[in-house]
Motif scaffolding. Structure first.
Motif, PDB file in Angstrom:
ATOM      1  N   ARG A  89      -2.728   1.562  -0.065  1.00  0.00           N
ATOM      2  CA  ARG A  89      -1.881   1.611  -1.262  1.00  0.00           C
ATOM      3  C   ARG A  89      -2.143   0.398  -2.156  1.00  0.00           C
ATOM      4  O   ARG A  89      -2.004   0.471  -3.371  1.00  0.00           O
ATOM      5  CB  ARG A  89      -0.420   1.665  -0.827  1.00  0.00           C
ATOM      6  CG  ARG A  89       0.555   1.757  -1.964  1.00  0.00           C
ATOM      7  CD  ARG A  89       1.988   1.926  -1.443  1.00  0.00           C
ATOM      8  NE  ARG A  89       2.898   1.935  -2.542  1.00  0.00           N
ATOM      9  CZ  ARG A  89       3.200   3.015  -3.266  1.00  0.00           C
ATOM     10  NH1 ARG A  89       2.657   4.158  -2.961  1.00  0.00           N
ATOM     11  NH2 ARG A  89       4.033   2.936  -4.278  1.00  0.00           N
ATOM     12  N   SER A  90      -2.567  -0.699  -1.556  1.00  0.00           N
ATOM     13  CA  SER A  90      -2.834  -1.909  -2.326  1.00  0.00           C
ATOM     14  C   SER A  90      -3.917  -1.700  -3.374  1.00  0.00           C
ATOM     15  O   SER A  90      -3.979  -2.427  -4.363  1.00  0.00           O
ATOM     16  CB  SER A  90      -3.232  -3.055  -1.394  1.00  0.00           C
ATOM     17  OG  SER A  90      -4.484  -2.794  -0.790  1.00  0.00           O
ATOM     18  N   CYS A  93      -2.462   0.376  -7.285  1.00  0.00           N
ATOM     19  CA  CYS A  93      -1.686  -0.175  -8.404  1.00  0.00           C
ATOM     20  C   CYS A  93      -1.896  -1.684  -8.488  1.00  0.00           C
ATOM     21  O   CYS A  93      -2.118  -2.347  -7.475  1.00  0.00           O
ATOM     22  CB  CYS A  93      -0.202   0.112  -8.213  1.00  0.00           C
ATOM     23  SG  CYS A  93       0.172   1.866  -8.108  1.00  0.00           S
ATOM     24  N   ASP A  96       1.558  -3.706  -6.802  1.00  0.00           N
ATOM     25  CA  ASP A  96       2.297  -2.834  -5.905  1.00  0.00           C
ATOM     26  C   ASP A  96       2.811  -3.612  -4.694  1.00  0.00           C
ATOM     27  O   ASP A  96       2.349  -4.712  -4.398  1.00  0.00           O
ATOM     28  CB  ASP A  96       1.408  -1.679  -5.445  1.00  0.00           C
ATOM     29  CG  ASP A  96       2.206  -0.449  -5.070  1.00  0.00           C
ATOM     30  OD1 ASP A  96       3.448  -0.491  -5.168  1.00  0.00           O
ATOM     31  OD2 ASP A  96       1.607   0.548  -4.673  1.00  0.00           O
TER      32      ASP A  96
END
Length: 144
Positions: A89-90, A93, A96
């Motif tokens: 996930r880093s 965005c 984030d």
């Protein structure tokens, strides 16, 4: 490609072999994987040690080489198996934060790639950047 493989030292060969076991890196060439090994940071986590906590800035992608990692929040729990990636996930965005905690449930060896280092390689070698984006998109669509 074989010629490139012959000139890799033992540690780099082991790292490249490990990366080839991870679905997100299977489409990469040996030379591309060799470039990625230059930004791998290896760390061993003890049982119950946190890799990251919910709400912390998402700044790294983690590759589980051995052991077991539990991703959890107040309502859900998932176990990450060996040769899997987590924390990706880093990459999605700019600013984030992690949505779950990541904790070792037993002694675990993790290869860490810092977001900034990976972005630098992606800028320098667009073919690597393309494959990483493609892999992330495939993972997102598989979850949908």
């Amino acid at each position: 490609m074989l010629k490139n493989w012959l000139f890799l030292d033992k540690e780099i060969k082991e790292d490249v072999s490990f990366l080839k076991k991870i679905d997100s890196f299977k489409m990469f060439t040996t030379l591309q994987l060799k470039k990625i090994t230059t930004i791998l940071y290896k760390r061993v986590y003890s049982k119950n040690e946190f890799v990251y906590k919910k709400g912390e800035p998402a700044k790294m992608v983690c590759l589980l080489k051995s052991g077991e990692i539990e991703l959890f929040d107040e309502t859900n729990k998932t176990i990450v198996e060996t040769n899997k990636i987590f924390g990706e996930r880093s990459l999605l965005c700019a600013n984030d934060f992690y949505l779950k905690n990541a904790r070792a449930t037993k002694k675990s060896e993790i290869y860490i790639i810092h977001k900034e280092d990976l972005e630098n390689i992606m800028e320098k070698d667009t073919s690597i950047g393309f494959k990483i984006v493609k892999s992330l998109l495939e993972k997102i669509y598989d979850k949908a």
